[in-house]
Design an enzyme around this catalytic site. Structure first.
Site, PDB file in Angstrom:
ATOM      1  CB  SER A 274      92.717  55.600  53.922  1.00  0.00           C
ATOM      2  OG  SER A 274      91.423  56.407  54.258  1.00  0.00           O
TER       3      SER A 274
ATOM      4  CE1 TYR B  47      92.320  53.885  59.190  1.00  0.00           C
ATOM      5  CE2 TYR B  47      90.967  55.863  58.204  1.00  0.00           C
ATOM      6  CZ  TYR B  47      91.736  54.438  58.286  1.00  0.00           C
ATOM      7  OH  TYR B  47      91.420  53.728  57.045  1.00  0.00           O
TER       8      TYR B  47
HETATM    9  N1  LIG Z   1      85.888  51.022  54.457  1.00  0.00           N
HETATM   10  C1  LIG Z   1      86.516  52.117  53.960  1.00  0.00           C
HETATM   11  O1  LIG Z   1      85.838  53.455  54.383  1.00  0.00           O
HETATM   12  C2  LIG Z   1      88.061  52.341  53.987  1.00  0.00           C
HETATM   13  C3  LIG Z   1      88.553  53.528  53.396  1.00  0.00           C
HETATM   14  C4  LIG Z   1      89.604  53.699  53.188  1.00  0.00           C
HETATM   15  C5  LIG Z   1      90.658  52.825  53.484  1.00  0.00           C
HETATM   16  N2  LIG Z   1      90.168  51.668  54.117  1.00  0.00           N
HETATM   17  C6  LIG Z   1      90.995  50.475  54.380  1.00  0.00           C
HETATM   18  O2  LIG Z   1      90.945  49.196  53.846  1.00  0.00           O
HETATM   19  C7  LIG Z   1      91.423  48.258  54.588  1.00  0.00           C
HETATM   20  C8  LIG Z   1      90.136  47.410  54.798  1.00  0.00           C
HETATM   21  O3  LIG Z   1      89.330  47.649  55.270  1.00  0.00           O
HETATM   22  P1  LIG Z   1      87.861  47.371  55.205  1.00  0.00           P
HETATM   23  O4  LIG Z   1      86.974  48.659  54.813  1.00  0.00           O
HETATM   24  O5  LIG Z   1      87.613  46.110  54.330  1.00  0.00           O
HETATM   25  O6  LIG Z   1      87.371  47.037  56.646  1.00  0.00           O
HETATM   26  P2  LIG Z   1      87.012  45.533  57.325  1.00  0.00           P
HETATM   27  O7  LIG Z   1      85.702  45.132  56.644  1.00  0.00           O
HETATM   28  O8  LIG Z   1      86.574  45.913  58.767  1.00  0.00           O
HETATM   29  O9  LIG Z   1      88.077  44.709  57.055  1.00  0.00           O
HETATM   30  C9  LIG Z   1      89.380  44.700  57.843  1.00  0.00           C
HETATM   31  C10 LIG Z   1      90.105  43.619  57.814  1.00  0.00           C
HETATM   32  O10 LIG Z   1      91.427  43.697  58.638  1.00  0.00           O
HETATM   33  C11 LIG Z   1      91.422  42.408  59.227  1.00  0.00           C
HETATM   34  N3  LIG Z   1      92.239  42.749  60.658  1.00  0.00           N
HETATM   35  C12 LIG Z   1      91.830  43.762  61.604  1.00  0.00           C
HETATM   36  N4  LIG Z   1      92.885  43.733  62.473  1.00  0.00           N
HETATM   37  C13 LIG Z   1      93.558  42.684  62.177  1.00  0.00           C
HETATM   38  C14 LIG Z   1      94.673  42.060  62.914  1.00  0.00           C
HETATM   39  N5  LIG Z   1      95.171  42.528  63.933  1.00  0.00           N
HETATM   40  N6  LIG Z   1      95.286  41.116  62.567  1.00  0.00           N
HETATM   41  C15 LIG Z   1      94.950  40.526  61.191  1.00  0.00           C
HETATM   42  N7  LIG Z   1      93.975  41.135  60.448  1.00  0.00           N
HETATM   43  C16 LIG Z   1      93.253  42.251  61.037  1.00  0.00           C
HETATM   44  C17 LIG Z   1      90.076  41.983  59.525  1.00  0.00           C
HETATM   45  O11 LIG Z   1      90.140  40.410  59.829  1.00  0.00           O
HETATM   46  P3  LIG Z   1      90.025  39.589  61.297  1.00  0.00           P
HETATM   47  O12 LIG Z   1      89.292  40.678  61.932  1.00  0.00           O
HETATM   48  O13 LIG Z   1      89.353  38.470  60.713  1.00  0.00           O
HETATM   49  O14 LIG Z   1      91.471  39.650  61.767  1.00  0.00           O
HETATM   50  C18 LIG Z   1      89.411  42.199  58.327  1.00  0.00           C
HETATM   51  O15 LIG Z   1      89.363  41.384  57.485  1.00  0.00           O
HETATM   52  C19 LIG Z   1      91.801  48.768  55.886  1.00  0.00           C
HETATM   53  O16 LIG Z   1      93.214  48.983  55.797  1.00  0.00           O
HETATM   54  C20 LIG Z   1      91.343  50.235  55.779  1.00  0.00           C
HETATM   55  O17 LIG Z   1      91.856  51.214  56.858  1.00  0.00           O
HETATM   56  C21 LIG Z   1      88.694  51.359  54.366  1.00  0.00           C
END
Ligand SMILES: NC(=O)c1ccc[n+]([C@@H]2O[C@H](COP(=O)([O-])OP(=O)(O)OC[C@H]3O[C@@H](n4cnc5c(N)ncnc54)[C@H](OP(=O)(O)O)[C@@H]3O)[C@@H](O)[C@H]2O)c1
Length: 250
Positions: A138, A151
Protein backbone atom coordinates in the site's frame (compact mmCIF):
# COMPACT_ATOMS: atom_id res chain seq x y z
CA UNK A 1 2.68 -23.70 -20.60
CA UNK A 2 -0.43 -22.58 -18.74
CA UNK A 3 0.36 -21.09 -15.36
CA UNK A 4 -1.47 -21.59 -12.07
CA UNK A 5 -2.04 -18.67 -9.69
CA UNK A 6 -3.17 -18.72 -6.06
CA UNK A 7 -4.91 -15.51 -5.02
CA UNK A 8 -5.71 -14.74 -1.38
CA UNK A 9 -8.62 -12.41 -0.68
CA UNK A 10 -10.28 -13.38 -3.97
CA UNK A 11 -13.84 -12.79 -2.68
CA UNK A 12 -13.86 -9.03 -3.25
CA UNK A 13 -12.00 -5.94 -4.41
CA UNK A 14 -8.52 -6.25 -5.88
CA UNK A 15 -8.31 -10.03 -5.41
CA UNK A 16 -11.62 -10.69 -7.17
CA UNK A 17 -10.73 -8.33 -10.03
CA UNK A 18 -7.36 -10.07 -10.40
CA UNK A 19 -9.14 -13.42 -10.60
CA UNK A 20 -11.27 -12.08 -13.50
CA UNK A 21 -8.22 -10.57 -15.24
CA UNK A 22 -6.19 -13.78 -14.92
CA UNK A 23 -9.16 -15.91 -16.06
CA UNK A 24 -9.43 -13.83 -19.26
CA UNK A 25 -5.79 -14.75 -19.91
CA UNK A 26 -6.49 -18.46 -19.30
CA UNK A 27 -4.41 -18.68 -16.11
CA UNK A 28 -5.56 -21.56 -13.88
CA UNK A 29 -6.87 -20.26 -10.58
CA UNK A 30 -6.87 -21.18 -6.91
CA UNK A 31 -9.15 -18.68 -5.20
CA UNK A 32 -9.00 -18.19 -1.42
CA UNK A 33 -11.17 -16.40 1.11
CA UNK A 34 -13.44 -16.87 4.11
CA UNK A 35 -16.79 -16.15 2.42
CA UNK A 36 -17.56 -19.48 0.82
CA UNK A 37 -20.71 -18.42 -1.07
CA UNK A 38 -18.74 -15.72 -2.85
CA UNK A 39 -15.98 -18.17 -3.71
CA UNK A 40 -18.58 -20.47 -5.24
CA UNK A 41 -20.25 -17.69 -7.26
CA UNK A 42 -16.92 -16.46 -8.65
CA UNK A 43 -15.85 -20.03 -9.43
CA UNK A 44 -19.02 -20.64 -11.46
CA UNK A 45 -18.52 -17.38 -13.39
CA UNK A 46 -14.84 -17.97 -14.15
CA UNK A 47 -15.09 -21.65 -15.06
CA UNK A 48 -16.33 -20.46 -18.46
CA UNK A 49 -12.80 -19.12 -19.04
CA UNK A 50 -10.38 -21.33 -17.11
CA UNK A 51 -10.15 -24.06 -14.48
CA UNK A 52 -10.79 -22.95 -10.92
CA UNK A 53 -10.31 -24.46 -7.47
CA UNK A 54 -11.42 -22.74 -4.27
CA UNK A 55 -9.89 -22.88 -0.79
CA UNK A 56 -11.95 -21.61 2.12
CA UNK A 57 -9.77 -20.68 5.11
CA UNK A 58 -8.78 -17.82 7.39
CA UNK A 59 -5.15 -16.88 6.79
CA UNK A 60 -4.77 -16.06 10.49
CA UNK A 61 -4.99 -19.77 11.25
CA UNK A 62 -1.61 -21.26 10.37
CA UNK A 63 -2.76 -24.90 10.65
CA UNK A 64 -5.80 -24.36 8.41
CA UNK A 65 -3.62 -22.43 5.97
CA UNK A 66 -1.15 -25.29 5.60
CA UNK A 67 -3.93 -27.89 5.53
CA UNK A 68 -5.78 -26.03 2.79
CA UNK A 69 -2.71 -25.71 0.58
CA UNK A 70 -1.72 -29.35 1.18
CA UNK A 71 -5.25 -30.39 0.14
CA UNK A 72 -4.85 -29.06 -3.41
CA UNK A 73 -5.67 -31.64 -6.08
CA UNK A 74 -2.86 -32.78 -8.38
CA UNK A 75 -3.89 -30.42 -11.22
CA UNK A 76 -3.47 -27.39 -8.93
CA UNK A 77 -0.48 -28.45 -6.84
CA UNK A 78 2.19 -26.56 -8.79
CA UNK A 79 1.68 -22.87 -8.06
CA UNK A 80 3.53 -20.55 -10.42
CA UNK A 81 2.13 -17.25 -9.17
CA UNK A 82 1.22 -16.33 -5.59
CA UNK A 83 -0.80 -13.15 -5.08
CA UNK A 84 -0.64 -12.24 -1.39
CA UNK A 85 -3.58 -9.85 -1.45
CA UNK A 86 -5.80 -10.67 1.57
CA UNK A 87 -5.70 -7.85 4.06
CA UNK A 88 -7.58 -4.88 5.44
CA UNK A 89 -7.38 -1.84 7.67
CA UNK A 90 -9.37 -2.02 10.91
CA UNK A 91 -10.12 1.34 12.51
CA UNK A 92 -8.62 4.79 12.06
CA UNK A 93 -7.73 6.09 15.52
CA UNK A 94 -4.89 8.06 17.06
CA UNK A 95 -2.42 5.67 18.68
CA UNK A 96 -3.54 6.62 22.20
CA UNK A 97 -7.13 5.56 21.43
CA UNK A 98 -6.35 2.50 19.29
CA UNK A 99 -8.34 -0.69 19.81
CA UNK A 100 -6.15 -3.69 20.72
CA UNK A 101 -8.41 -6.06 18.78
CA UNK A 102 -7.98 -3.91 15.65
CA UNK A 103 -4.22 -3.98 16.11
CA UNK A 104 -4.16 -7.77 16.54
CA UNK A 105 -6.39 -8.24 13.50
CA UNK A 106 -4.22 -6.11 11.21
CA UNK A 107 -0.94 -7.67 12.31
CA UNK A 108 -2.42 -11.20 12.23
CA UNK A 109 -3.89 -10.87 8.72
CA UNK A 110 -1.70 -8.38 6.88
CA UNK A 111 1.64 -9.60 8.23
CA UNK A 112 1.42 -13.06 9.83
CA UNK A 113 -1.22 -14.40 7.42
CA UNK A 114 0.86 -13.32 4.44
CA UNK A 115 3.85 -15.11 5.97
CA UNK A 116 1.91 -18.34 6.62
CA UNK A 117 0.62 -18.52 3.04
CA UNK A 118 4.09 -17.75 1.68
CA UNK A 119 5.74 -20.35 3.91
CA UNK A 120 3.30 -23.00 2.67
CA UNK A 121 4.07 -22.26 -0.99
CA UNK A 122 7.70 -21.10 -1.24
CA UNK A 123 9.32 -24.58 -0.82
CA UNK A 124 7.79 -25.85 -4.07
CA UNK A 125 9.02 -22.70 -5.84
CA UNK A 126 12.60 -23.08 -4.54
CA UNK A 127 12.50 -26.75 -5.54
CA UNK A 128 11.46 -25.90 -9.10
CA UNK A 129 13.69 -22.79 -9.27
CA UNK A 130 10.78 -20.75 -10.57
CA UNK A 131 7.82 -18.74 -9.39
CA UNK A 132 6.49 -15.24 -8.91
CA UNK A 133 5.26 -13.80 -5.62
CA UNK A 134 3.30 -10.55 -5.68
CA UNK A 135 2.65 -8.91 -2.35
CA UNK A 136 -0.08 -6.28 -2.27
CA UNK A 137 1.32 -3.55 -0.06
CA UNK A 138 0.00 0.00 0.00
CA UNK A 139 1.06 3.61 -0.23
CA UNK A 140 0.60 3.24 3.57
CA UNK A 141 3.69 1.02 3.45
CA UNK A 142 5.76 3.92 2.15
CA UNK A 143 4.35 6.82 4.14
CA UNK A 144 2.69 7.01 7.56
CA UNK A 145 -0.43 9.17 7.74
CA UNK A 146 -2.25 10.55 10.79
CA UNK A 147 -4.23 7.82 12.62
CA UNK A 148 -2.85 5.22 10.20
CA UNK A 149 -0.25 4.03 12.78
CA UNK A 150 -0.72 0.23 12.97
CA UNK A 151 -2.18 -0.27 9.47
CA UNK A 152 0.81 1.69 8.10
CA UNK A 153 3.14 -0.43 10.25
CA UNK A 154 1.61 -3.62 8.84
CA UNK A 155 2.11 -2.40 5.27
CA UNK A 156 5.68 -1.20 6.01
CA UNK A 157 6.22 -4.78 7.21
CA UNK A 158 4.82 -6.13 3.92
CA UNK A 159 7.37 -4.02 2.06
CA UNK A 160 10.24 -5.23 4.29
CA UNK A 161 9.10 -8.85 3.85
CA UNK A 162 8.93 -8.32 0.08
CA UNK A 163 12.50 -7.02 0.02
CA UNK A 164 13.65 -9.88 2.25
CA UNK A 165 11.96 -12.42 -0.01
CA UNK A 166 13.58 -10.89 -3.10
CA UNK A 167 17.02 -11.22 -1.50
CA UNK A 168 16.61 -14.73 -0.10
CA UNK A 169 14.88 -16.13 -3.17
CA UNK A 170 17.29 -14.51 -5.62
CA UNK A 171 19.45 -17.67 -5.99
CA UNK A 172 16.32 -19.59 -7.06
CA UNK A 173 15.26 -17.29 -9.89
CA UNK A 174 11.98 -16.48 -8.13
CA UNK A 175 10.48 -13.06 -8.92
CA UNK A 176 9.17 -11.00 -6.00
CA UNK A 177 7.07 -7.91 -6.58
CA UNK A 178 5.38 -5.32 -4.39
CA UNK A 179 2.34 -3.55 -5.84
CA UNK A 180 1.44 -0.57 -3.64
CA UNK A 181 -1.86 1.14 -4.41
CA UNK A 182 -3.21 4.40 -3.08
CA UNK A 183 -6.98 4.74 -2.72
CA UNK A 184 -8.97 1.95 -4.41
CA UNK A 185 -12.76 1.84 -4.17
CA UNK A 186 -13.51 -1.63 -2.77
CA UNK A 187 -15.01 -2.99 0.45
CA UNK A 188 -11.86 -1.76 2.19
CA UNK A 189 -13.49 1.28 3.84
CA UNK A 190 -16.58 -0.68 4.89
CA UNK A 191 -14.28 -3.07 6.75
CA UNK A 192 -12.13 -0.27 8.17
CA UNK A 193 -15.12 1.64 9.56
CA UNK A 194 -17.13 -1.49 10.51
CA UNK A 195 -20.29 -0.46 8.69
CA UNK A 196 -20.23 3.19 9.90
CA UNK A 197 -21.74 5.41 7.14
CA UNK A 198 -18.48 7.44 7.13
CA UNK A 199 -17.17 4.61 4.92
CA UNK A 200 -19.37 5.87 2.05
CA UNK A 201 -17.76 9.33 2.13
CA UNK A 202 -14.19 8.10 1.68
CA UNK A 203 -14.36 7.91 -2.11
CA UNK A 204 -16.69 10.87 -2.66
CA UNK A 205 -15.66 13.92 -4.69
CA UNK A 206 -12.89 12.30 -6.71
CA UNK A 207 -12.30 9.31 -8.93
CA UNK A 208 -10.56 6.62 -6.89
CA UNK A 209 -8.75 3.70 -8.49
CA UNK A 210 -11.00 0.77 -9.37
CA UNK A 211 -10.01 -2.75 -8.36
CA UNK A 212 -9.74 -3.53 -12.08
CA UNK A 213 -7.06 -0.83 -12.51
CA UNK A 214 -4.86 -2.61 -9.99
CA UNK A 215 -5.70 -6.04 -11.43
CA UNK A 216 -4.50 -4.94 -14.87
CA UNK A 217 -1.20 -3.77 -13.33
CA UNK A 218 -0.83 -7.10 -11.53
CA UNK A 219 -1.36 -8.93 -14.84
CA UNK A 220 1.22 -6.62 -16.48
CA UNK A 221 3.73 -7.59 -13.76
CA UNK A 222 3.13 -11.34 -14.18
CA UNK A 223 3.25 -11.20 -17.97
CA UNK A 224 6.74 -9.65 -18.31
CA UNK A 225 9.46 -11.75 -19.97
CA UNK A 226 11.44 -14.15 -17.76
CA UNK A 227 14.34 -11.70 -17.28
CA UNK A 228 12.13 -8.77 -16.13
CA UNK A 229 10.93 -8.36 -12.54
CA UNK A 230 8.80 -5.37 -11.52
CA UNK A 231 10.29 -4.98 -8.04
CA UNK A 232 8.16 -2.25 -6.49
CA UNK A 233 5.30 -0.25 -7.95
CA UNK A 234 3.35 2.66 -6.45
CA UNK A 235 0.04 3.63 -8.08
CA UNK A 236 -2.29 6.47 -7.12
CA UNK A 237 -5.51 7.77 -8.61
CA UNK A 238 -4.69 10.98 -10.49
CA UNK A 239 -6.53 13.02 -7.85
CA UNK A 240 -4.24 11.70 -5.11
CA UNK A 241 -0.68 13.00 -4.61
CA UNK A 242 0.13 11.25 -1.33
CA UNK A 243 -1.73 9.76 1.63
CA UNK A 244 -3.10 13.10 2.79
CA UNK A 245 -3.35 15.14 -0.42
CA UNK A 246 -6.43 14.32 -2.48
CA UNK A 247 -8.05 16.82 -4.86
CA UNK A 248 -11.77 16.53 -4.06
CA UNK A 249 -14.72 18.39 -5.56
CA UNK A 250 -17.40 18.46 -2.89
N1 LIG B 1 -8.71 -0.33 -1.13
C1 LIG B 1 -7.65 0.41 -0.93
O1 LIG B 1 -7.74 1.64 -0.91
C2 LIG B 1 -6.29 -0.22 -0.75
C3 LIG B 1 -5.17 0.59 -0.87
C4 LIG B 1 -3.92 0.04 -0.72
C5 LIG B 1 -3.78 -1.32 -0.45
N2 LIG B 1 -4.88 -2.09 -0.32
C6 LIG B 1 -4.66 -3.52 -0.01
O2 LIG B 1 -5.24 -4.32 -1.04
C7 LIG B 1 -5.55 -5.61 -0.51
C8 LIG B 1 -6.99 -5.97 -0.93
O3 LIG B 1 -7.88 -5.02 -0.37
P1 LIG B 1 -9.21 -4.53 -1.09
O4 LIG B 1 -9.12 -3.08 -1.23
O5 LIG B 1 -9.49 -5.36 -2.27
O6 LIG B 1 -10.26 -4.81 0.11
P2 LIG B 1 -11.52 -5.78 0.25
O7 LIG B 1 -12.47 -5.58 -0.90
O8 LIG B 1 -12.03 -5.57 1.64
O9 LIG B 1 -10.87 -7.24 0.13
C9 LIG B 1 -10.14 -7.84 1.16
C10 LIG B 1 -10.01 -9.33 0.87
O10 LIG B 1 -9.20 -9.92 1.89
C11 LIG B 1 -9.84 -11.09 2.36
N3 LIG B 1 -9.52 -11.33 3.77
C12 LIG B 1 -9.61 -10.41 4.77
N4 LIG B 1 -9.29 -11.00 5.95
C13 LIG B 1 -9.00 -12.31 5.67
C14 LIG B 1 -8.63 -13.42 6.46
N5 LIG B 1 -8.48 -13.32 7.79
N6 LIG B 1 -8.41 -14.61 5.86
C15 LIG B 1 -8.57 -14.73 4.53
N7 LIG B 1 -8.92 -13.71 3.72
C16 LIG B 1 -9.15 -12.51 4.29
C17 LIG B 1 -11.34 -10.83 2.18
O11 LIG B 1 -12.02 -12.06 2.00
P3 LIG B 1 -12.99 -12.76 3.07
O12 LIG B 1 -13.62 -11.68 3.90
O13 LIG B 1 -13.97 -13.52 2.22
O14 LIG B 1 -12.08 -13.65 3.84
C18 LIG B 1 -11.34 -10.05 0.87
O15 LIG B 1 -11.40 -10.92 -0.22
C19 LIG B 1 -5.34 -5.52 1.00
O16 LIG B 1 -4.10 -6.10 1.32
C20 LIG B 1 -5.32 -4.02 1.26
O17 LIG B 1 -4.57 -3.69 2.40
C21 LIG B 1 -6.14 -1.60 -0.48
Amino acid sequence: MTKTALITGATSGIGEATAYEFAKQGIHLILCGRRVERLNTIKVALEKLTIVHTLNFDIRDRHKTFKAIESLPEAFKNIDILINNAGNAHGLDPIQDGDLDDWDTMIDINVKGLLYVSKAIIPQMTERHSGHIINIGSSAGKEVYPKGNVYCASKHAVLAITEGMRLDLNPYGIKVTAINPGMVETEFSKVRFKGDPIADSVYQGFKALEAKDVAEIIYFAVSRPAHVNIADLLVFPTAQANSTTVQKEL
